[in-house]
Write a protein that holds these residues in place. Structure first.
Motif, PDB file in Angstrom:
ATOM      1  N   VAL A  15      46.275-102.562 -34.037  1.00 51.53           N
ATOM      2  CA  VAL A  15      45.066-101.794 -33.707  1.00 51.53           C
ATOM      3  C   VAL A  15      45.297-100.931 -32.470  1.00 51.53           C
ATOM      4  O   VAL A  15      44.944 -99.737 -32.441  1.00 51.53           O
ATOM      5  CB  VAL A  15      43.877-102.751 -33.489  1.00 51.53           C
ATOM      6  N   LEU A  16      45.918-101.514 -31.442  1.00 48.15           N
ATOM      7  CA  LEU A  16      46.186-100.747 -30.217  1.00 48.15           C
ATOM      8  C   LEU A  16      47.170 -99.611 -30.470  1.00 48.15           C
ATOM      9  O   LEU A  16      47.030 -98.516 -29.902  1.00 48.15           O
ATOM     10  CB  LEU A  16      46.722-101.686 -29.134  1.00 48.15           C
ATOM     11  N   SER A  17      48.153 -99.847 -31.341  1.00 46.51           N
ATOM     12  CA  SER A  17      49.115 -98.787 -31.682  1.00 46.51           C
ATOM     13  C   SER A  17      48.414 -97.632 -32.394  1.00 46.51           C
ATOM     14  O   SER A  17      48.700 -96.456 -32.126  1.00 46.51           O
ATOM     15  CB  SER A  17      50.224 -99.354 -32.568  1.00 46.51           C
ATOM     16  N   LEU A  18      47.497 -97.967 -33.314  1.00 48.71           N
ATOM     17  CA  LEU A  18      46.750 -96.919 -34.012  1.00 48.71           C
ATOM     18  C   LEU A  18      45.859 -96.138 -33.056  1.00 48.71           C
ATOM     19  O   LEU A  18      45.759 -94.902 -33.146  1.00 48.71           O
ATOM     20  CB  LEU A  18      45.895 -97.549 -35.124  1.00 48.71           C
ATOM     21  N   LEU A  19      45.233 -96.831 -32.121  1.00 47.38           N
ATOM     22  CA  LEU A  19      44.400 -96.150 -31.126  1.00 47.38           C
ATOM     23  C   LEU A  19      45.232 -95.241 -30.237  1.00 47.38           C
ATOM     24  O   LEU A  19      44.818 -94.122 -29.903  1.00 47.38           O
ATOM     25  CB  LEU A  19      43.656 -97.187 -30.271  1.00 47.38           C
ATOM     26  N   LEU A  20      46.421 -95.720 -29.846  1.00 49.82           N
ATOM     27  CA  LEU A  20      47.318 -94.897 -29.033  1.00 49.82           C
ATOM     28  C   LEU A  20      47.731 -93.642 -29.800  1.00 49.82           C
ATOM     29  O   LEU A  20      47.735 -92.532 -29.249  1.00 49.82           O
ATOM     30  CB  LEU A  20      48.557 -95.711 -28.644  1.00 49.82           C
ATOM     31  N   LEU A  21      48.065 -93.826 -31.089  1.00 47.19           N
ATOM     32  CA  LEU A  21      48.460 -92.680 -31.922  1.00 47.19           C
ATOM     33  C   LEU A  21      47.313 -91.689 -32.049  1.00 47.19           C
ATOM     34  O   LEU A  21      47.508 -90.472 -31.930  1.00 47.19           O
ATOM     35  CB  LEU A  21      48.881 -93.196 -33.301  1.00 47.19           C
ATOM     36  N   PHE A  22      46.109 -92.193 -32.261  1.00 46.41           N
ATOM     37  CA  PHE A  22      44.928 -91.337 -32.377  1.00 46.41           C
ATOM     38  C   PHE A  22      44.659 -90.584 -31.071  1.00 46.41           C
ATOM     39  O   PHE A  22      44.320 -89.402 -31.063  1.00 46.41           O
ATOM     40  CB  PHE A  22      43.724 -92.211 -32.746  1.00 46.41           C
ATOM     41  N   TYR A  23      44.866 -91.269 -29.949  1.00 45.75           N
ATOM     42  CA  TYR A  23      44.606 -90.673 -28.635  1.00 45.75           C
ATOM     43  C   TYR A  23      45.638 -89.598 -28.289  1.00 45.75           C
ATOM     44  O   TYR A  23      45.314 -88.571 -27.692  1.00 45.75           O
ATOM     45  CB  TYR A  23      44.632 -91.774 -27.572  1.00 45.75           C
ATOM     46  N   MET A  24      46.893 -89.828 -28.702  1.00 48.86           N
ATOM     47  CA  MET A  24      47.959 -88.906 -28.329  1.00 48.86           C
ATOM     48  C   MET A  24      48.085 -87.708 -29.268  1.00 48.86           C
ATOM     49  O   MET A  24      48.780 -86.745 -28.947  1.00 48.86           O
ATOM     50  CB  MET A  24      49.299 -89.658 -28.306  1.00 48.86           C
ATOM     51  N   THR A  25      47.414 -87.757 -30.417  1.00 46.64           N
ATOM     52  CA  THR A  25      47.540 -86.669 -31.389  1.00 46.64           C
ATOM     53  C   THR A  25      47.150 -85.298 -30.817  1.00 46.64           C
ATOM     54  O   THR A  25      47.898 -84.318 -31.001  1.00 46.64           O
ATOM     55  CB  THR A  25      46.690 -86.982 -32.638  1.00 46.64           C
ATOM     56  N   PRO A  26      46.011 -85.158 -30.120  1.00 50.22           N
ATOM     57  CA  PRO A  26      45.691 -83.819 -29.555  1.00 50.22           C
ATOM     58  C   PRO A  26      46.758 -83.311 -28.589  1.00 50.22           C
ATOM     59  O   PRO A  26      47.056 -82.102 -28.571  1.00 50.22           O
ATOM     60  CB  PRO A  26      44.361 -84.068 -28.829  1.00 50.22           C
ATOM     61  N   PHE A  27      47.350 -84.206 -27.791  1.00 57.43           N
ATOM     62  CA  PHE A  27      48.403 -83.780 -26.859  1.00 57.43           C
ATOM     63  C   PHE A  27      49.648 -83.311 -27.611  1.00 57.43           C
ATOM     64  O   PHE A  27      50.305 -82.346 -27.205  1.00 57.43           O
ATOM     65  CB  PHE A  27      48.752 -84.936 -25.917  1.00 57.43           C
ATOM     66  N   ALA A  28      49.967 -84.001 -28.723  1.00 63.17           N
ATOM     67  CA  ALA A  28      51.123 -83.595 -29.523  1.00 63.17           C
ATOM     68  C   ALA A  28      50.887 -82.221 -30.154  1.00 63.17           C
ATOM     69  O   ALA A  28      51.793 -81.371 -30.179  1.00 63.17           O
ATOM     70  CB  ALA A  28      51.390 -84.643 -30.607  1.00 63.17           C
ATOM     71  N   ILE A  29      49.671 -81.988 -30.660  1.00 65.14           N
ATOM     72  CA  ILE A  29      49.349 -80.684 -31.249  1.00 65.14           C
ATOM     73  C   ILE A  29      49.414 -79.588 -30.186  1.00 65.14           C
ATOM     74  O   ILE A  29      49.940 -78.489 -30.424  1.00 65.14           O
ATOM     75  CB  ILE A  29      47.942 -80.738 -31.891  1.00 65.14           C
ATOM     76  N   LEU A  30      48.891 -79.892 -28.994  1.00 66.32           N
ATOM     77  CA  LEU A  30      48.969 -78.927 -27.888  1.00 66.32           C
ATOM     78  C   LEU A  30      50.416 -78.583 -27.563  1.00 66.32           C
ATOM     79  O   LEU A  30      50.779 -77.405 -27.437  1.00 66.32           O
ATOM     80  CB  LEU A  30      48.278 -79.517 -26.654  1.00 66.32           C
ATOM     81  N   LEU A  31      51.249 -79.610 -27.468  1.00 63.95           N
ATOM     82  CA  LEU A  31      52.656 -79.390 -27.121  1.00 63.95           C
ATOM     83  C   LEU A  31      53.360 -78.551 -28.191  1.00 63.95           C
ATOM     84  O   LEU A  31      54.129 -77.635 -27.873  1.00 63.95           O
ATOM     85  CB  LEU A  31      53.356 -80.746 -26.959  1.00 63.95           C
ATOM     86  N   LEU A  32      53.115 -78.838 -29.468  1.00 61.86           N
ATOM     87  CA  LEU A  32      53.751 -78.071 -30.546  1.00 61.86           C
ATOM     88  C   LEU A  32      53.341 -76.603 -30.501  1.00 61.86           C
ATOM     89  O   LEU A  32      54.172 -75.704 -30.672  1.00 61.86           O
ATOM     90  CB  LEU A  32      53.369 -78.670 -31.904  1.00 61.86           C
TER      91      LEU A  32
END
Length: 275
Positions: A15-32
């Motif tokens: 659950v924590l891994s999924l939350l981390l992935l969900f939280y980091m997705t906008p930053f990954a899109i920004l970086l790309l």
């Protein structure tokens, strides 16, 4: 029982891994998207860039006047946090050690003021400062941050100062310290975890703030990094590629600071939870 505990532990990890992935997705899109041109961002914002050139960063750096905006932001943040810490700690010390009725009333007034949203006072605030010709100044903005940040800081300091034994201060005064020397040489060093927590919270708030500077700072030479980034948005179009690069350049300094001082945040929060 042991098997059930292992299952619960694994479930928490998932659950924590999924939350981390969900939280980091906008930053990954920004970086790309910082490495794409405007057409590529509009056509497919989730696709990988064709190359990883730094052209967008260089152009955004020049158009934002990054160095000038960086120092504007730095001056506002450093001075605001410094005066919030000094004034709030001394005010909380006065409230705790001098049990006057006036102090009790003022403390509850300051705590109650935390319930008032900024949006409720921003129009009268700008109107009054405008009538006094005090807008478009970094120092006016710093003074406003002092007003908005003091209540929470006093509330936090108040709880910690109550836990400091009065005998320490009495011993210092017997040795010849004045009340002011006792505060800065005995009390204030003991408040280090609290001070670090307040510095970090206020630094993140002031560095990332957009609304208040947008109301106060009008001319281009007074812009902070956040205001400089905003001007990549035009009336009819937006330079998304420069906007993405500008956003990343804006958040990099505060991320670096956070990495170096994050242990103080955890320590301060843990100590605050047991006071």
């Amino acid at each position: 029982m042991v098997k059930e505990n292992k299952m619960v532990s694994k479930l928490k990890t998932v659950v924590l891994s999924l939350l981390l992935l969900f939280y980091m997705t906008p930053f990954a899109i920004l970086l790309l998207n910082t490495f794409k041109n405007k057409r590529q961002i509009i056509s497919d914002p989730l696709a990988l860039p064709d190359s990883f050139k730094l052209n967008n960063f260089i152009e955004a750096f020049d158009k934002m006047n990054y160095i000038h905006a960086f120092f504007n932001t730095l001056i506002i943040t450093v001075f605001s946090v410094f005066i919030i810490v000094i004034f709030s700690s001394m005010t909380a010390y006065l409230f705790v050690r001098c049990k006057w009725r006036f102090n009790k009333i003022m403390f509850f007034v300051m705590v109650a003021s935390m319930l008032i949203p900024f949006q409720a006072v921003m129009i009268p605030l700008v109107t009054i400062y405008g009538s006094l010709n005090l807008l478009n100044s970094k120092w006016s903005l710093i003074f406003m941050y002092l007003g908005f940040g003091t209540s929470l800081a006093v509330f936090i300091y108040h709880g910690f100062i109550k836990s400091i034994p009065l005998e320490l201060e009495e011993a210092a005064m017997i040795d010849g310290c004045t009340r002011l020397q006792t505060f800065f040489k005995i009390v204030f060093p003991l408040l280090k975890p609290t001070t670090m927590t307040i510095i970090i919270l206020d630094m993140l708030w002031i560095w990332n703030d957009f609304l208040l500077p947008s109301l106060v700072l009008i001319s281009s030479d007074q812009r902070t990094l956040q205001l400089s980034t905003y001007y990549f948005n035009g009336t009819y179009t937006s330079d998304y590629h420069l906007l993405m690069a500008g956003l990343l350049l804006t958040i990099i300094p505060v991320i670096i600071v956070y990495i170096f001082v994050q242990r103080h945040i955890i320590k301060g929060v843990m100590q605050g939870s047991i006071k």
